[in-house]
Design an enzyme around this catalytic site. Sequence first.
Site, PDB file in Angstrom:
ATOM      1  N   GLY A  51       1.016  -1.248   0.088  1.00  0.00           N
ATOM      2  CA  GLY A  51      -0.009   0.021   0.178  1.00  0.00           C
ATOM      3  C   GLY A  51       0.946   1.409  -0.007  1.00  0.00           C
ATOM      4  O   GLY A  51       0.740   2.484  -0.767  1.00  0.00           O
ATOM      5  N   ASP A  52       1.906   1.153   0.601  1.00  0.00           N
ATOM      6  CA  ASP A  52       2.824   2.402   0.797  1.00  0.00           C
ATOM      7  C   ASP A  52       3.403   2.766  -0.736  1.00  0.00           C
ATOM      8  O   ASP A  52       3.466   3.862  -1.038  1.00  0.00           O
ATOM      9  CB  ASP A  52       4.085   2.130   1.630  1.00  0.00           C
ATOM     10  CG  ASP A  52       3.557   2.416   3.383  1.00  0.00           C
ATOM     11  OD1 ASP A  52       3.214   3.568   3.565  1.00  0.00           O
ATOM     12  OD2 ASP A  52       3.686   1.381   3.895  1.00  0.00           O
ATOM     13  N   SER A  53       3.970   1.736  -1.406  1.00  0.00           N
ATOM     14  CA  SER A  53       4.734   1.603  -2.587  1.00  0.00           C
ATOM     15  C   SER A  53       3.689   2.153  -3.661  1.00  0.00           C
ATOM     16  O   SER A  53       4.070   3.089  -4.371  1.00  0.00           O
ATOM     17  CB  SER A  53       5.204   0.227  -2.988  1.00  0.00           C
ATOM     18  OG  SER A  53       6.302   0.114  -1.894  1.00  0.00           O
ATOM     19  N   GLY A 110       3.041   5.820  -3.135  1.00  0.00           N
ATOM     20  CA  GLY A 110       4.351   6.672  -3.784  1.00  0.00           C
ATOM     21  C   GLY A 110       4.131   6.742  -5.187  1.00  0.00           C
ATOM     22  O   GLY A 110       4.504   7.610  -5.611  1.00  0.00           O
TER      23      GLY A 110
END
Lengths: 416, 416
Positions: B184-186, B189
Site C-alpha cells: 500500500g505504501d509503494s 508513492g
Amino acid sequence: MQEEQADARVVESQQGRVLDGLRVIEIGHFIAAPFGARVLADLGADLIKVEPLDGDPVRQWGEQPDGRSLWWSVHGRNKRCVTLDLKSAEGRALLLDLVEKSDALIENFRPGQLEKLGLGPDVLHARNPGLVIARVSGYGQNGPYRDRAAFGVIGEAMGGLRYLSNQPPGPDQPPPVRVGVSIGDSIAGLYAAFGIMAAVWQRDRAKGDGKARTLDVALTESMFSMMEGMLPEYGRLGKIKQPTGGGIATAAPTNAYPTADGEWVLIAGNSEPIFGRLATLIGMPDLPRDPRFAGNAARVANVVALDALIAGWTVRHDAAEAIELLKGADVPSSKIYTVADCATDPQYLERDMVREIEDPLLGPILHPGIVPYVPGDAASIRWTGPEIGAHNDEIYGELLGRSPEQLDALRAAGAI
Amino acid sequence: MQEEQADARVVESQQGRVLDGLRVIEIGHFIAAPFGARVLADLGADLIKVEPLDGDPVRQWGEQPDGRSLWWSVHGRNKRCVTLDLKSAEGRALLLDLVEKSDALIENFRPGQLEKLGLGPDVLHARNPGLVIARVSGYGQNGPYRDRAAFGVIGEAMGGLRYLSNQPPGPDQPPPVRVGVSIGDSIAGLYAAFGIMAAVWQRDRAKGDGKARTLDVALTESMFSMMEGMLPEYGRLGKIKQPTGGGIATAAPTNAYPTADGEWVLIAGNSEPIFGRLATLIGMPDLPRDPRFAGNAARVANVVALDALIAGWTVRHDAAEAIELLKGADVPSSKIYTVADCATDPQYLERDMVREIEDPLLGPILHPGIVPYVPGDAASIRWTGPEIGAHNDEIYGELLGRSPEQLDALRAAGAI
C-alpha cells in the site's frame, strides 16, 4: 487547510483538469493497459480506447445484471470507445490518422504482435515522430520469455509477491494466496501511466529534449520493483525472504485477530508504550514484564504464544466493540474492511471516494473516486464505461473528418 | 525489434534520461514518499532528500551487515541526501531556498505537520508559485480520520486488500495474510510520482495552464482504487467480495499446488483445451468428461476436489520437473518464485533487472533494475543509498551558494 480543501472538492469547475489537452490512444485489453489508461482518463486526458468489433473481453467480466458488467462501468469510464479491425487496411488507416492527432499510445499486445500487424513503433513514428508509446507486456519486449503467454497471476508469482503471501513455512502451510485482485496488472498499468507522463513532460517542456520515447513495462518487473530489500539481502547474505502470514518478521505484535462475530481486527501494537496499553486492555498488565514478551526481540521470538493471548481477548468481542476498546486505549487498529465497510466508511464518504453515479446503461451505481486526488480540479468521473463503438461517429466523423457516407462504407466493410 | 532493444540497453549514453532537468525535494520518511521519490530519481530526476540530522529511520530497517541497511542501498539510490532541522529557523530558510530552485516537493508527514512547522503550501508557494506539491498520507488531508496515525498495514486493511488475501471463509480459516511487503505504501508513492509528472506536464508545456497543483494522495484510497469491480458489485447486488485463497472465484483450475521438494507451482489451466492437456498430463484424460469437471462452471463448483486431484500429481514431482512437464504440455505455469529464483532467472538477467552494483559503503550488492524501462536512455542506477548528509556541501554550497564559513556555522548551530 482542512476546510479549504473540503471546499475545493465541492467546486466542480474552479479550474480544468490536470491532463486537459493530452490525447492518448489505448489499444488495450483485459487489465494492465486499460487500468493505466483509466488513470490517465480520470485526470482528464482525452483517452480513445480502440477495440476490436466484438469489444474488450473485460466487458463480460464479473457480475452482469442485465448482461452488463459492473466492473466495466468503472474500467471503461472517461474513455471514448471506438471499434477498429486492425487486420483491415481501412482499420489501420484510421488508427494512423488517430496516431497523427495524439500524444501517446498505450498497448498490451503480446510482444511482436503490433509489428505483425504492420503497426510497430517505426510505422507509428513515421506518422507522428513525437508519439510516446508505452508497451505493457508480461515479461518485456525482449529476452527469452518475451513470446510466452502472460497472465497476471504468473507475473505476481515471478515477481516474488505470491511466495510471500502465505502463512509461515510449516507442515500445514496452505497454498500462497492470490491477493484477490490482479494487483500485478494494475501496478504495471500505473507504471505505464507514470512513464507516459514522464516522457511527454520531457518532450513538451520548453527546455526538453523533444524526443519521443517507447517505454517497455513488464508485469513481472513492475511487481519485482516493489520487493524492498529482498534482492540485496539475498545477494549479500543468501537470505531467502519468507512469508509471515498476517504478521511481520521483525515486529510483534502486529497481526489480524479473529472476533466473536467472525470478523478480523488488525492490531499494530509493537512499540513499548502501545504494547503496555494493549496488555492492560486485554487484562494482562504484567505481560511487558514477562520474559517471553519483554522487548520487541523477545516478542518476535514468542509471537505464536503472544498472538494466541491477544486472539483470546479479541474472540470475546464483536469487531465493532473491539475497535472501540482499542481506540479508547490508543492502540492502532482497524477492522479488516470488506467492501461493505469501505462503502459506508465516513472518511471515504467525506473524501468522495465512494460516489453514486448514474450509469445510462445500468442506472445508479457506486464508483470509486479519483486517485490521485487533485484539489481544485474539476470533477473527473465524466461518464461511465460506454458501449462498444459508442464514439465511432464522434471520433471518426468529427475528429478525423470522415463523412457519413465514408462511415457507412467502413461499417459495411467490417472495418469499424 | 528484439535486437535493437537489446542493443539499446547496452548503450549507456545514447541520450539523456527522461527526467533530466526535473528537480524534486523529498521530505519523506519510511516507505511511501521515499518510494515515489525513488521512482522519479531512477528516471533521472535530481532528487534531493531532506532528512533530520539522525536520518530516515528506514536506514536502520532490514538486514544490516556492518550496521548498514541493504534495503537502504536501494531505497536511497540516485538521491542527493541533505540534513536539515526543520524546527530551526536556519533549517527552514535552507529549505525555502531549495524550494525556490525546485519543480516539485513530495512529503509524507501526518496532515497538518508541515503547517505546524510554518511550511504549509501557502508558505512554499509564496517562495515558488510554480511548485507542485504531492502530499502522501494515510487517509488524506481532510476528513474525520486525517489526524490518525497511519500504518501501511492499516491502509491495506481499509483499502479492502487484506480481507481478500486469505483462504476462503470457513471454520479453519487462518488470519488474512500481509502480502509480505508494504504494498500500500509503494502504490501510494507510485501514484504520487505519477501525479507530480501529470502536474508538471500541465504546468510546463507550451499550451499548459501554468498552475501549481497540490496533490493529496491517501494510502487507503490508493489501495481502494485497485479493487476492480468490487464496489459497484456491492452497490448494485449487495455482493461482498470474498477471499478465495490461491484460486479465483470465477475460473478453475487456477491455483498454487505443492511439489515433492516443498515448493509451489502455479498452474492456470482453466480454458477447455488447456484443461484437456492438463488432464492428460496428470494421467486422468477423462476428467473433461467427468460431470463434476465438464466446463468451467462445473469445475468452479467442484474446485476443492479438482485441486486435490491436481495436487496429487504435483506432489509426486519436484518443482523443476513439474514445470518442465507442464511446459511440454503447453499448460501455463510457473514456479512460485522465491528471491533466489528471481536472482537467477534468465529473463530478469537478460533485461538487467538483477544487477550487481558496487556500493561504496557495502561493497558489491544486487539491485533491482529500473521500472519503467526506457530503452535508449542512459543507465540510471547512478549511485547507491548515500550516507546521512552526504550531499550537504554540494547542495548547500554549490547549489545554494553558502560559503564554507556559513556551512560551519550551520553545523555548529545544529541546523544541518
